[in-house]
Design a protein around this motif. Structure first.
Motif, PDB file in Angstrom:
ATOM      1  N   ARG A  38       0.797  -1.082   0.180  1.00 27.23           N
ATOM      2  CA  ARG A  38       0.159   0.073   0.012  1.00 27.23           C
ATOM      3  C   ARG A  38       0.780   1.225  -0.049  1.00 27.23           C
ATOM      4  O   ARG A  38       0.596   2.145  -0.654  1.00 27.23           O
ATOM      5  N   ASP A  39       1.872   1.259   0.695  1.00 29.47           N
ATOM      6  CA  ASP A  39       2.729   2.231   0.807  1.00 29.47           C
ATOM      7  C   ASP A  39       3.402   2.686  -0.743  1.00 29.47           C
ATOM      8  O   ASP A  39       3.503   3.927  -0.830  1.00 29.47           O
ATOM      9  N   HIS A  40       3.823   1.662  -1.421  1.00 34.59           N
ATOM     10  CA  HIS A  40       4.227   1.809  -2.569  1.00 34.59           C
ATOM     11  C   HIS A  40       3.220   2.420  -3.642  1.00 34.59           C
ATOM     12  O   HIS A  40       3.528   3.457  -4.127  1.00 34.59           O
ATOM     13  N   LEU A  41       2.083   2.141  -3.236  1.00 30.29           N
ATOM     14  CA  LEU A  41       1.236   2.767  -4.097  1.00 30.29           C
ATOM     15  C   LEU A  41       0.781   4.202  -3.757  1.00 30.29           C
ATOM     16  O   LEU A  41       0.511   5.177  -4.609  1.00 30.29           O
ATOM     17  N   THR A  42       0.910   4.360  -2.478  1.00 29.00           N
ATOM     18  CA  THR A  42       0.499   5.638  -1.999  1.00 29.00           C
ATOM     19  C   THR A  42       1.588   6.641  -2.379  1.00 29.00           C
ATOM     20  O   THR A  42       1.281   7.921  -2.562  1.00 29.00           O
ATOM     21  N   GLY A  43       2.768   6.333  -2.501  1.00 29.61           N
ATOM     22  CA  GLY A  43       3.816   7.197  -2.854  1.00 29.61           C
ATOM     23  C   GLY A  43       4.138   7.270  -4.273  1.00 29.61           C
ATOM     24  O   GLY A  43       5.074   7.929  -4.885  1.00 29.61           O
TER      25      GLY A  43
ATOM     26  N   ARG B  49      -6.435   6.918  -3.646  1.00 23.96           N
ATOM     27  CA  ARG B  49      -7.553   6.154  -3.355  1.00 23.96           C
ATOM     28  C   ARG B  49      -7.080   4.797  -3.604  1.00 23.96           C
ATOM     29  O   ARG B  49      -6.919   4.421  -4.911  1.00 23.96           O
ATOM     30  N   ILE B  50      -7.185   3.945  -2.555  1.00 23.57           N
ATOM     31  CA  ILE B  50      -6.574   2.673  -2.691  1.00 23.57           C
ATOM     32  C   ILE B  50      -7.566   1.655  -2.317  1.00 23.57           C
ATOM     33  O   ILE B  50      -8.184   1.742  -0.994  1.00 23.57           O
ATOM     34  N   GLY B  51      -7.892   0.442  -3.040  1.00 26.83           N
ATOM     35  CA  GLY B  51      -8.450  -0.491  -2.606  1.00 26.83           C
ATOM     36  C   GLY B  51      -7.585  -1.795  -2.119  1.00 26.83           C
ATOM     37  O   GLY B  51      -6.628  -2.031  -2.581  1.00 26.83           O
TER      38      GLY B  51
ATOM     39  N   HIS C  49      -9.701  -1.987   7.444  1.00 31.17           N
ATOM     40  CA  HIS C  49      -9.982  -0.845   8.474  1.00 31.17           C
ATOM     41  C   HIS C  49      -8.633  -0.175   8.238  1.00 31.17           C
ATOM     42  O   HIS C  49      -8.427   1.132   8.879  1.00 31.17           O
ATOM     43  N   ASP C  50      -7.713  -0.362   7.507  1.00 28.82           N
ATOM     44  CA  ASP C  50      -6.233  -0.022   7.524  1.00 28.82           C
ATOM     45  C   ASP C  50      -6.041   1.005   6.411  1.00 28.82           C
ATOM     46  O   ASP C  50      -4.817   1.082   5.446  1.00 28.82           O
ATOM     47  N   GLY C  51      -6.827   2.244   6.127  1.00 30.57           N
ATOM     48  CA  GLY C  51      -6.939   3.186   5.201  1.00 30.57           C
ATOM     49  C   GLY C  51      -7.288   2.867   3.679  1.00 30.57           C
ATOM     50  O   GLY C  51      -6.969   3.729   2.759  1.00 30.57           O
ATOM     51  N   TYR C  52      -8.041   1.743   3.738  1.00 33.58           N
ATOM     52  CA  TYR C  52      -8.342   1.377   2.202  1.00 33.58           C
ATOM     53  C   TYR C  52      -9.846   2.108   1.935  1.00 33.58           C
ATOM     54  O   TYR C  52     -10.523   2.369   2.842  1.00 33.58           O
TER      55      TYR C  52
ATOM     56  N   PHE D  28      -7.863 -13.291  -2.250  1.00 33.51           N
ATOM     57  CA  PHE D  28      -8.546 -14.495  -2.653  1.00 33.51           C
ATOM     58  C   PHE D  28      -8.137 -15.586  -1.727  1.00 33.51           C
ATOM     59  O   PHE D  28      -7.182 -15.971  -1.318  1.00 33.51           O
ATOM     60  N   CYS D  29      -8.798 -16.424  -0.977  1.00 36.58           N
ATOM     61  CA  CYS D  29      -8.684 -17.416  -0.344  1.00 36.58           C
ATOM     62  C   CYS D  29      -8.013 -17.001   0.888  1.00 36.58           C
ATOM     63  O   CYS D  29      -8.600 -16.079   1.558  1.00 36.58           O
ATOM     64  N   LEU D  30      -6.662 -17.509   0.986  1.00 36.17           N
ATOM     65  CA  LEU D  30      -5.619 -16.875   2.247  1.00 36.17           C
ATOM     66  C   LEU D  30      -5.795 -15.281   2.172  1.00 36.17           C
ATOM     67  O   LEU D  30      -6.069 -14.624   2.958  1.00 36.17           O
ATOM     68  N   GLY D  31      -5.821 -14.756   1.016  1.00 24.91           N
ATOM     69  CA  GLY D  31      -5.859 -13.118   0.831  1.00 24.91           C
ATOM     70  C   GLY D  31      -6.961 -12.594   1.030  1.00 24.91           C
ATOM     71  O   GLY D  31      -7.144 -11.481   1.517  1.00 24.91           O
ATOM     72  N   GLY D  32      -8.272 -13.424   0.879  1.00 27.08           N
ATOM     73  CA  GLY D  32      -9.498 -12.868   1.279  1.00 27.08           C
ATOM     74  C   GLY D  32      -9.448 -12.550   2.859  1.00 27.08           C
ATOM     75  O   GLY D  32     -10.268 -11.504   3.171  1.00 27.08           O
ATOM     76  N   GLY D  33      -9.073 -13.415   3.618  1.00 29.24           N
ATOM     77  CA  GLY D  33      -8.974 -13.387   4.935  1.00 29.24           C
ATOM     78  C   GLY D  33      -8.260 -12.050   5.464  1.00 29.24           C
ATOM     79  O   GLY D  33      -8.428 -11.315   6.287  1.00 29.24           O
ATOM     80  N   PHE D  34      -6.983 -11.795   4.762  1.00 35.71           N
ATOM     81  CA  PHE D  34      -6.137 -10.720   4.938  1.00 35.71           C
ATOM     82  C   PHE D  34      -6.981  -9.346   4.536  1.00 35.71           C
ATOM     83  O   PHE D  34      -6.807  -8.407   5.194  1.00 35.71           O
ATOM     84  N   ALA D  35      -7.726  -9.508   3.341  1.00 39.21           N
ATOM     85  CA  ALA D  35      -8.413  -8.359   2.894  1.00 39.21           C
ATOM     86  C   ALA D  35      -9.265  -8.013   3.825  1.00 39.21           C
ATOM     87  O   ALA D  35      -9.587  -6.786   4.164  1.00 39.21           O
TER      88      ALA D  35
END
Length: 245
Positions: A99-104, A111-113, A129-132, A117-124
């Protein structure tokens, strides 16, 4: 479309070293909204890269972060799952580094989303709540403290398969928690889909693919078409705005 090194950003957050990612850039003039993509349990493979390219085709500067950069799936999976269960650890720092890479980036509107997917869906879900500005949760495991996890979440679009025995009832529980928290959402369960149904091809080691097929894990094109349509509409609604200067 290019592989990039995120190690310096990860180091600043006590994340993984090395840390790599795959950046897919839309065509035409930018800047564009950004999306952090978090891969499924089999890692950042060609299926996940095509997901990133698909999002870039929709107009999003998409960075797929490789949570297994420091040692591959076999070495990193347990630590990554442990971090997800505990709600903290290097995997979260690695996602923040992406996210920092995109922000910079001058190519990003700010604006970042996040999509997983699967494992990544849990992390998403856990990072919503983390600024997305929006999160897409695809057959992601629900945290034990679901109400707390979504209490201050960004808008969420989520897709599950009714034939996914590992996540039975997850769509209904997530929708109830989001309703309770007053979070804007679009949650749908697909009756003919199982786990990993958004994939456009079978994933994972070739030796285990027949077992995955028997378990109903893998592509389901009709459900995937509708889910991608909903994701595209949701992201267009919540990401296609300019951040205030």
């Amino acid at each position: 479309m290019t592989d990039i090194d995120l190690s310096a950003l990860a180091s600043a957050r006590n994340g993984s070293e090395p840390l790599r990612g795959y950046l897919s850039t839309p065509s035409g003039p930018g800047p564009w909204p950004g999306v952090v993509l978090i891969h499924e349990i089999f890692g950042l493979d060609d299926v996940m890269r095509r997901h990133a390219d698909r999002l870039a085709g929709l107009g999003y500067l998409t960075l797929a972060v490789d949570l297994f950069s420091s040692g591959g799936t076999a070495r990193c999976l347990v630590a990554t799952l442990t971090a997800m269960r505990r709600g903290h650890g290097p995997a979260f720092a690695d996602i923040s580094a992406a996210r920092d890479h995109l922000t910079g980036s001058i190519d990003c509107t700010g604006r970042i989303g996040v999509i997983g997917f699967c494992l990544g869906g849990g992390f998403a879900l856990l990072t919503a709540h983390d600024g997305y500005a929006a999160a897409a949760v695809n057959y992601g495991q629900l945290p034990r403290k679901l109400d707390a996890a979504v209490a201050e979440a960004c808008p969420i679009v989520a897709s599950y398969g009714r034939r996914d025995r590992s996540l039975r009832g997850a769509a209904g529980r997530l929708e109830g928690a989001l309703e309770k928290a007053g979070v804007s959402h679009d949650v749908k369960e697909y009756p003919h889909a199982g786990h990993a149904f958004l994939n456009d091809a079978e994933a994972g080691p070739r030796l285990v693919r027949p077992l995955l097929r028997v378990a109903g894990i893998g592509p389901e094109p009709d459900s995937a078409k509708d889910a991608w349509k909903r994701i595209a509409l949701f992201f267009a609604t919540h990401l296609n705005q300019r951040s205030s200067p």
